[in-house]
Motif scaffolding. Structure first.
Motif: not given
Lengths: 278, 262
Positions: A15-16, A19-20, A22-24, A26-28, A31, A33-34, B67, B71, B74-75, B135-137, B252
């Motif tokens: 799950a972890f 999650l990691i 999915a979030s990366w 989502f970000v890349i 969003k 984000a380059s 979310w 996100a 987590t990132a 930037s999200p970064y 959790w």
């Protein structure tokens, strides 16, 4: 039993990972984000201008070489220190008032040898207030508090105290739950009242551990004072925000130096006293 | 070692009380501490607590920003974990050969970790936004650096607290320093590392929510917008979402910790 432990751990692990990922993604992906765009020519130019500004390259008034601004920063530093001490003081007071009924072994009567139905109600209410207070970040508390109080170090201290009292309360209630209950039960059966149990039974055994936690939270509070200052709660943070809006970059450097000194001192004190308390 | 007897404790308590009393003098109590109309908004905010805005578009917005918050957290946390593992292992000094290089390595890498965590994540975020835009970064790095510092320091402490005997046994069989690390140190601290990381993950979610303040989106950003519009009921909706998020992660990590202790 063993099988279940294995599955839950593997489940958490996957799950972890998911999650990691999915979030990366989502970000890349979403969003857009380059990473390379961060180092485009414009950004590098902006960044170098910003850092040159911080170090005062090519500026007429350099705040960290100016005596007046140092003395001003010093008063702000003292103010920030006062705010942090006030905050930890408030949260400690509230914590002491609520921590006894918030311990599970007090609520079920094993510690004080008296069972009362309302103990569980009080326990639940206090625990809910702990969760509530620590789930809301101090910055949000500060944004709300600033509507009510005049700007200054008091609203900052109250906001910090509101967030930290939940954390302190939870940590200290766990300490009470872990104490040896026999001496305290002895006191209770000898007819000691609640205040007496607190003063002669609970406090002497848990105080060193409490002090460690209080100092640890104080160190964290010291670090967050700058954040509550951003919304107008006084101290270094408020000045930091102002200088940022006026683009007085050299002042920012000065304030950051003061802030770092404070944090390092807090770190040192809390480390040393932890050794002392042990 | 100094013993912490009753006398010293009294002196210390008195000293701390005096310190607290001194801090109270920093406030100007005479002119009143509240706004002249401070009670009104306070009552409104408190009343709104029980009537959060639960209309559909607000709920959708709240879920989206939850979310986003999760996100970023987590990132940022995954980067922080990598940073912490690398610098933390270096800072524990188990990879150094001699006594002298060990001290240097410990000192310098612990200094790096100290610097990383000394500056609050919001200040990092501000510095990043000022230097390379929204930037999200900026949010991810701003989370990764201080959390990497905290985690790395704790990891280094944990590795240093590993009992000597199993490591000596490994060394006696001819294991290299790297093998000692992978087969001696890391397996014995793995569980405490995981549970501490989970605890920090909860904090990271909260921090990522307040990244809002520099304009990076998420729950805190929405809270700020609603507060500025004086929509207190919306504020509480977002705050409840944040609380739920934090409680879920807390639950959790509690479950994980319980299972690992078995």
């Amino acid at each position: 039993m063993k099988k279940r432990k294995f599955t839950f751990l593997t489940f958490s692990f996957y799950a972890f990972l998911l999650l990691i990922a999915a979030s990366w993604y989502f970000v890349i992906g979403v969003k857009n984000a380059s990473f390379l765009e961060l180092f485009s020519k414009e950004n590098v130019a902006y960044a170098s201008k910003f850092f040159k500004g911080l170090f005062g390259v090519g500026q007429e008034e350099i705040a960290f070489l100016n005596r007046d601004s140092w003395s001003y920063a010093f008063t702000l530093t003292i103010e920030t220190l006062q705010m942090s001490i006030m905050a930890i003081g408030f949260s400690t007071i509230v914590m002491f008032l609520t921590v006894i009924p918030a311990a599970r072994n007090v609520a079920d009567g094993t510690l004080t040898l008296s069972r009362k139905w309302y103990r569980w109600v009080v326990f639940g209410l206090i625990r809910i207030s702990y969760i509530f207070s620590r789930a809301i970040p101090e910055l949000v508390w500060a944004m709300i508090i600033i509507f009510i109080f005049k700007p200054g170090i008091l609203p900052g201290a109250i906001a910090l105290a509101l967030h930290n009292f939940g954390i302190l309360g939870k940590l200290c209630a766990e300490v009470i739950e872990d104490t040896d209950s026999r001496p305290i039960r002895n006191l209770a059966s000898a007819g000691a009242g609640r205040a007496q149990i607190l003063m002669y039974g609970v406090l002497p055994t848990v105080l060193p551990q409490f002090l460690t936690y209080i100092l640890y939270r104080w160190e964290v509070i010291m670090r967050t004072t700058i954040v509550v200052g951003f919304v107008g709660a006084g101290g270094l943070g408020q000045e930091f925000k102002l200088s940022m809006s006026f683009f007085h970059y050299t002042e920012i450097t000065l304030l950051l130096i003061c802030y770092l000194i404070l944090v390092i001192i807090a770190d040192f004190i809390s480390e040393k006293s932890r050794f002392f308390v042990k | 070692m100094l013993s912490f007897d009753l006398h010293k404790r009294k002196v210390l308590t008195l000293f701390l009380l005096l310190l607290f009393a001194w801090s109270l003098f920093g406030v100007n109590w005479q002119e009143g501490v509240m706004h002249s109309s401070g009670i009104g908004p306070a009552a409104e905010i408190f009343a709104a607590m029980f009537t959060p805005d639960l209309s559909l578009d607000i709920l959708i917005l709240a879920i989206e920003s939850s979310w986003l918050t999760l996100a970023y957290a987590t990132a940022g946390m995954s980067l922080a974990l990598i940073l912490a593992l690398i610098i933390g292992i270096l800072a524990s000094g188990v990879l150094a050969s001699g006594k002298r290089s060990r001290t240097y390595m410990k000192g310098s890498f612990r200094g790096v970790l100290g610097f990383m965590r000394a500056i609050h994540e919001l200040v990092w975020a501000w510095l990043f936004v000022a230097s390379f835009g929204l930037s999200p970064y900026a949010a991810i790095f701003a989370l990764a650096i201080p959390y990497g510092g905290i985690l790395g320091r704790i990891f280094a402490d944990m590795i240093n607290d590993v009992p000597e005997e199993p490591i000596l046994a490994l060394k006696a069989t001819g294991a290299s320093r790297l093998q000692c690390l992978f087969y001696g140190y890391l397996p014995s601290v793995k569980n405490s590392m995981i549970s501490y990381t989970m605890y920090r993950y909860e904090c990271a979610v909260r921090s990522s929510a307040i990244m809002s303040f520099v304009g990076l989106g998420g729950l805190g950003y929405q809270i700020q917008l609603s507060l500025n519009d004086l929509h207190y009921d919306e504020v509480w909706t977002f705050i409840y979402f944040l609380i739920i998020l934090v409680i879920l992660i807390d639950g959790w990590s509690n479950m994980l910790r319980k299972r690992m202790q078995l």
